[in-house]
Motif scaffolding. Sequence first.
Motif, PDB file in Angstrom:
ATOM      1  N   SER A  97       0.830  -1.207   0.000  1.00  0.00           N
ATOM      2  CA  SER A  97       0.000   0.000   0.000  1.00  0.00           C
ATOM      3  C   SER A  97       0.867   1.260   0.000  1.00  0.00           C
ATOM      4  N   PHE A  98       0.719   2.158   0.991  1.00  0.00           N
ATOM      5  CA  PHE A  98       1.533   3.373   1.032  1.00  0.00           C
ATOM      6  C   PHE A  98       3.020   3.041   1.041  1.00  0.00           C
ATOM      7  N   GLY A  99       3.365   1.900   1.607  1.00  0.00           N
ATOM      8  CA  GLY A  99       4.772   1.487   1.623  1.00  0.00           C
ATOM      9  C   GLY A  99       5.361   1.351   0.240  1.00  0.00           C
ATOM     10  N   THR A 100       4.508   1.081  -0.774  1.00  0.00           N
ATOM     11  CA  THR A 100       5.027   0.967  -2.140  1.00  0.00           C
ATOM     12  C   THR A 100       5.520   2.324  -2.646  1.00  0.00           C
ATOM     13  N   LEU A 101       4.958   3.426  -2.143  1.00  0.00           N
ATOM     14  CA  LEU A 101       5.458   4.750  -2.519  1.00  0.00           C
ATOM     15  C   LEU A 101       6.840   4.993  -1.924  1.00  0.00           C
ATOM     16  N   ILE A 102       7.043   4.519  -0.695  1.00  0.00           N
ATOM     17  CA  ILE A 102       8.368   4.627  -0.069  1.00  0.00           C
ATOM     18  C   ILE A 102       9.371   3.788  -0.848  1.00  0.00           C
ATOM     19  N   ALA A 103       8.971   2.572  -1.196  1.00  0.00           N
ATOM     20  CA  ALA A 103       9.858   1.687  -1.955  1.00  0.00           C
ATOM     21  C   ALA A 103      10.228   2.295  -3.296  1.00  0.00           C
ATOM     22  N   ARG A 104       9.247   2.859  -3.988  1.00  0.00           N
ATOM     23  CA  ARG A 104       9.521   3.450  -5.297  1.00  0.00           C
ATOM     24  C   ARG A 104      10.413   4.678  -5.175  1.00  0.00           C
ATOM     25  N   GLU A 123      -0.213   1.141  -4.507  1.00  0.00           N
ATOM     26  CA  GLU A 123      -0.981   2.369  -4.698  1.00  0.00           C
ATOM     27  C   GLU A 123      -0.688   2.919  -6.089  1.00  0.00           C
ATOM     28  N   ASP A 124      -1.705   2.900  -6.940  1.00  0.00           N
ATOM     29  CA  ASP A 124      -1.565   3.418  -8.291  1.00  0.00           C
ATOM     30  C   ASP A 124      -2.933   3.941  -8.728  1.00  0.00           C
ATOM     31  N   TYR A 125      -3.168   5.210  -8.453  1.00  0.00           N
ATOM     32  CA  TYR A 125      -4.473   5.820  -8.741  1.00  0.00           C
ATOM     33  C   TYR A 125      -4.438   6.522 -10.094  1.00  0.00           C
ATOM     34  N   GLN A 126      -5.561   6.471 -10.788  1.00  0.00           N
ATOM     35  CA  GLN A 126      -5.699   7.155 -12.064  1.00  0.00           C
ATOM     36  C   GLN A 126      -6.389   8.492 -11.838  1.00  0.00           C
ATOM     37  N   GLU A 127      -5.880   9.525 -12.492  1.00  0.00           N
ATOM     38  CA  GLU A 127      -6.354  10.880 -12.215  1.00  0.00           C
ATOM     39  C   GLU A 127      -7.842  11.078 -12.478  1.00  0.00           C
ATOM     40  N   TYR A 188      -2.147  13.125   7.627  1.00  0.00           N
ATOM     41  CA  TYR A 188      -1.035  13.707   6.869  1.00  0.00           C
ATOM     42  C   TYR A 188      -0.420  12.673   5.927  1.00  0.00           C
ATOM     43  N   THR A 189      -0.316  11.421   6.410  1.00  0.00           N
ATOM     44  CA  THR A 189       0.234  10.366   5.563  1.00  0.00           C
ATOM     45  C   THR A 189      -0.734  10.010   4.438  1.00  0.00           C
ATOM     46  N   LEU A 190      -2.015   9.911   4.753  1.00  0.00           N
ATOM     47  CA  LEU A 190      -3.006   9.593   3.729  1.00  0.00           C
ATOM     48  C   LEU A 190      -3.038  10.658   2.641  1.00  0.00           C
ATOM     49  N   LYS A 191      -2.879  11.909   3.025  1.00  0.00           N
ATOM     50  CA  LYS A 191      -2.869  12.975   2.020  1.00  0.00           C
ATOM     51  C   LYS A 191      -1.712  12.790   1.049  1.00  0.00           C
ATOM     52  N   GLN A 192      -0.577  12.325   1.562  1.00  0.00           N
ATOM     53  CA  GLN A 192       0.565  12.041   0.692  1.00  0.00           C
ATOM     54  C   GLN A 192       0.238  10.922  -0.296  1.00  0.00           C
ATOM     55  N   SER A 193      -0.581   9.968   0.143  1.00  0.00           N
ATOM     56  CA  SER A 193      -0.940   8.843  -0.726  1.00  0.00           C
ATOM     57  C   SER A 193      -1.611   9.307  -2.009  1.00  0.00           C
ATOM     58  N   PHE A 194      -2.403  10.376  -1.894  1.00  0.00           N
ATOM     59  CA  PHE A 194      -3.216  10.832  -3.026  1.00  0.00           C
ATOM     60  C   PHE A 194      -2.654  12.083  -3.687  1.00  0.00           C
ATOM     61  N   ARG A 195      -1.393  12.385  -3.387  1.00  0.00           N
ATOM     62  CA  ARG A 195      -0.772  13.573  -3.976  1.00  0.00           C
ATOM     63  C   ARG A 195      -0.572  13.391  -5.479  1.00  0.00           C
ATOM     64  N   ARG A 196      -0.782  14.428  -6.220  1.00  0.00           N
ATOM     65  CA  ARG A 196      -0.622  14.384  -7.675  1.00  0.00           C
ATOM     66  C   ARG A 196       0.851  14.349  -8.086  1.00  0.00           C
ATOM     67  N   GLY A 197       1.069  13.832  -9.282  1.00  0.00           N
ATOM     68  CA  GLY A 197       2.379  13.938  -9.919  1.00  0.00           C
ATOM     69  C   GLY A 197       3.468  13.062  -9.345  1.00  0.00           C
ATOM     70  N   GLN A 198       3.123  11.898  -8.823  1.00  0.00           N
ATOM     71  CA  GLN A 198       4.135  11.009  -8.263  1.00  0.00           C
ATOM     72  C   GLN A 198       4.607  10.039  -9.345  1.00  0.00           C
ATOM     73  N   GLU A 199       5.749  10.326  -9.908  1.00  0.00           N
ATOM     74  CA  GLU A 199       6.327   9.498 -10.972  1.00  0.00           C
ATOM     75  C   GLU A 199       7.550   8.757 -10.433  1.00  0.00           C
TER      76      GLU A 199
END
Length: 271
Positions: A97-104, A123-127, A188-199
Motif C-alpha cells: 500500500s503506502f509502503g510501495t510509494l516509499i519503496a519506489r 498504490e496506483d491511482y488514475q487521475e 497527513y500520511t493519507l494525504k501524501q498517498s493521493f498527492r498528484r504527480g508522483q512518478e
Amino acid sequence: MKEHIFDDRIYYRTNDFKPDRLTLVLIHGASGSSSAWWPYEKIFENKYNLLTYDIRGHGMSKKYPNYEDYEVKNFVNDFKELLEHLKISKFILWSSSFGTLIARGYLKIHRNKVLALIFTSTEDYQENEFMLKIIRPFLEVVTTIIKYLPSNLKPRGHVDYSKIHNSDRSIQRNIADMRNTGFRAQFYTLKQSFRRGQEHDLEKINVHTLIIHGGKDSLVPVKNALAFSKKIKNAEFVSIPNFDHDIHHNAIKEMSKAIESFIEKNKKNLL
C-alpha cells in the motif's frame, strides 16, 4: 524477532541475521504498523534474514507535528538511514500500500541495492477516478483543521490485527488504526498517498518483481495494479480472488505461498 530503536525515532525488529540467507525487508502501509507483518515473521524468520519497522508517525516510531514532515521523501530518508545503520546493502524489498510509494522513492536513488521487488496492494491511482475527486477535497479540509488542533506526539504501540475484522471499509480496523496512529500522522500520511504527480520511472526497474493484488480491492482497482505491472519489465502479476486491499491481513496463506515461490524460483540469481 528482537525489538530495537534506532536514533530514538525508528522502531524496528530483526531476527538473527545469517550470512548465508537472503535478507527480506518489509515496509507497511499508512495507518498501520509493523504488527501487520507479525504472521509473516513467524512464517519466514527461519528462512530469511528479516527486517520490519514502523514508518514515521506510526506504531512506536517518532511522530512529527507538521504536514511537510510526512512528505514521501522523508519516509524514504528514514528507510535509507535505517538500512545504513544495519549495514544492509543487498536485500529483497517487500512493500504494501503506502509502503510501495516509499519503496519506489528509494528505488529512484538506490536501485542497485535491491535484489528483487515485491509490491502488494500497490498504490496506483488514475487521475480520472471518481474516488480521487471525493478523497482529495476531504483530506484537504481534514488536514487544514488538524493543523490548528493540539498535537499529541507520543509514540503509540501496535494493533493485533488477528483480533479484529479487516477489510477495506472495516470500521473496527479504522478505529483501531486511528487510535494507534493518531489523527495527525494518519491524515497527513493519507494525504501524501493521493498527492498528484508522483512518478517513479517504473520502466527502469530491472530486477525480478512480483506484484500481488486483491481481486476485490475497492481502493485500487485490480486493473490499475495490472497496468502498473505492465510498466515493469518482466514483472510477475498475481491476483488473489475474493480478497480486497487488506490482503496482507486476510490472505496470509496465499500471500506467503506466492512470495516464497517467487523467491525460491529466483534464488540462484539473488544469492
